[in-house]
Design a protein around this motif. Structure first.
Motif, PDB file in Angstrom:
ATOM      1  N   GLY A   8       0.777  -1.228   0.000  1.00 43.23           N
ATOM      2  CA  GLY A   8       0.000   0.000   0.000  1.00 43.23           C
ATOM      3  C   GLY A   8       0.809   1.279   0.000  1.00 43.23           C
ATOM      4  N   GLY A   9       2.120   1.161   0.104  1.00 44.16           N
ATOM      5  CA  GLY A   9       2.943   2.364   0.061  1.00 44.16           C
ATOM      6  C   GLY A   9       3.000   2.945  -1.339  1.00 44.16           C
ATOM      7  N   LEU A  18      -3.173   7.461   2.022  1.00 46.54           N
ATOM      8  CA  LEU A  18      -2.746   6.113   1.657  1.00 46.54           C
ATOM      9  C   LEU A  18      -3.238   5.155   2.717  1.00 46.54           C
ATOM     10  CD1 LEU A  18       1.005   6.482   0.548  1.00 46.54           C
ATOM     11  CD2 LEU A  18      -0.913   5.848  -0.922  1.00 46.54           C
ATOM     12  N   ARG A  19      -3.434   3.903   2.318  1.00 52.43           N
ATOM     13  CA  ARG A  19      -3.805   2.864   3.276  1.00 52.43           C
ATOM     14  C   ARG A  19      -2.797   1.738   3.177  1.00 52.43           C
ATOM     15  NH1 ARG A  19      -8.548  -1.631   3.278  1.00 52.43           N
ATOM     16  NH2 ARG A  19      -9.079  -1.609   5.497  1.00 52.43           N
ATOM     17  N   LEU A  20      -2.087   1.529   4.273  1.00 51.16           N
ATOM     18  CA  LEU A  20      -1.129   0.432   4.338  1.00 51.16           C
ATOM     19  C   LEU A  20      -1.810  -0.813   4.887  1.00 51.16           C
ATOM     20  CD1 LEU A  20       2.015   2.238   5.826  1.00 51.16           C
ATOM     21  CD2 LEU A  20       1.258   2.078   3.439  1.00 51.16           C
ATOM     22  N   SER A  21      -1.388  -1.952   4.384  1.00 50.13           N
ATOM     23  CA  SER A  21      -1.868  -3.236   4.879  1.00 50.13           C
ATOM     24  C   SER A  21      -0.675  -4.095   5.258  1.00 50.13           C
ATOM     25  CB  SER A  21      -2.683  -3.967   3.802  1.00 50.13           C
ATOM     26  OG  SER A  21      -3.803  -3.229   3.411  1.00 50.13           O
ATOM     27  N   CYS A  22      -0.887  -4.970   6.223  1.00 45.60           N
ATOM     28  CA  CYS A  22       0.160  -5.909   6.626  1.00 45.60           C
ATOM     29  C   CYS A  22      -0.503  -7.250   6.878  1.00 45.60           C
ATOM     30  CB  CYS A  22       0.866  -5.424   7.871  1.00 45.60           C
ATOM     31  SG  CYS A  22       2.039  -6.618   8.552  1.00 45.60           S
ATOM     32  N   ALA A  23      -0.157  -8.206   6.042  1.00 44.52           N
ATOM     33  CA  ALA A  23      -0.697  -9.549   6.183  1.00 44.52           C
ATOM     34  C   ALA A  23       0.330 -10.440   6.868  1.00 44.52           C
ATOM     35  CB  ALA A  23      -1.050 -10.111   4.808  1.00 44.52           C
ATOM     36  N   VAL A  24      -0.115 -11.150   7.883  1.00 46.37           N
ATOM     37  CA  VAL A  24       0.764 -12.027   8.648  1.00 46.37           C
ATOM     38  C   VAL A  24       0.438 -13.475   8.313  1.00 46.37           C
ATOM     39  CG1 VAL A  24       1.583 -12.659  10.938  1.00 46.37           C
ATOM     40  CG2 VAL A  24       0.763 -10.336  10.504  1.00 46.37           C
TER      41      VAL A  24
END
Length: 125
Positions: A8-9, A18-24
């Protein structure tokens, strides 16, 4: 093996969003705190925001009122909605997860155990 992947950067003009996402992946972190830190060129890594397993949140003073952290435990994903971006927000943003951390220590990177590779956010003025 635990993996955190940010997305999302990008490049955005000042005042934009902006909307950042982090998938684990690798295990479930639905019961663990998750956070975002950032590192600007020539500076140390600093706290941005964090969210506990039950969605209590913390923010750095510099982003309060502009950024919102949230999580989708079913998807093992944490988000960072960034509004009214400023040039000072330009940095590499890192997602992180802690196995155990008190609410009072959510801002302290030493207590976090897993880190993503980072995603670049560039805000042009």
């Amino acid at each position: 093996q635990v993996q955190l992947v940010e997305s999302g950067g990008g490049l955005v003009q000042a005042g934009g969003s902006l909307r950042l996402s982090c998938a684990v992946s690798g295990r479930s972190f639905s019961r663990y705190p998750m956070g975002w830190f950032r590192q600007a060129p020539g500076k140390g890594r600093e706290f941005v925001s964090a969210i506990s397993w039950n969605s209590q949140t913390r923010y750095a003073d510099s982003v309060k009122g502009r950024f919102t952290i949230s999580r989708d435990s079913a998807k093992n994903t944490v988000y960072l909605q960034m509004n009214t971006l400023e040039s000072e927000d330009t940095a590499v943003y890192y997602c992180t997860v802690a196995r155990a951390i008190s609410l009072s220590d959510l801002h302290n990177q030493r207590y976090y155990n897993y880190w993503g590779q980072g995603t670049q956010v560039t805000v042009s003025s």
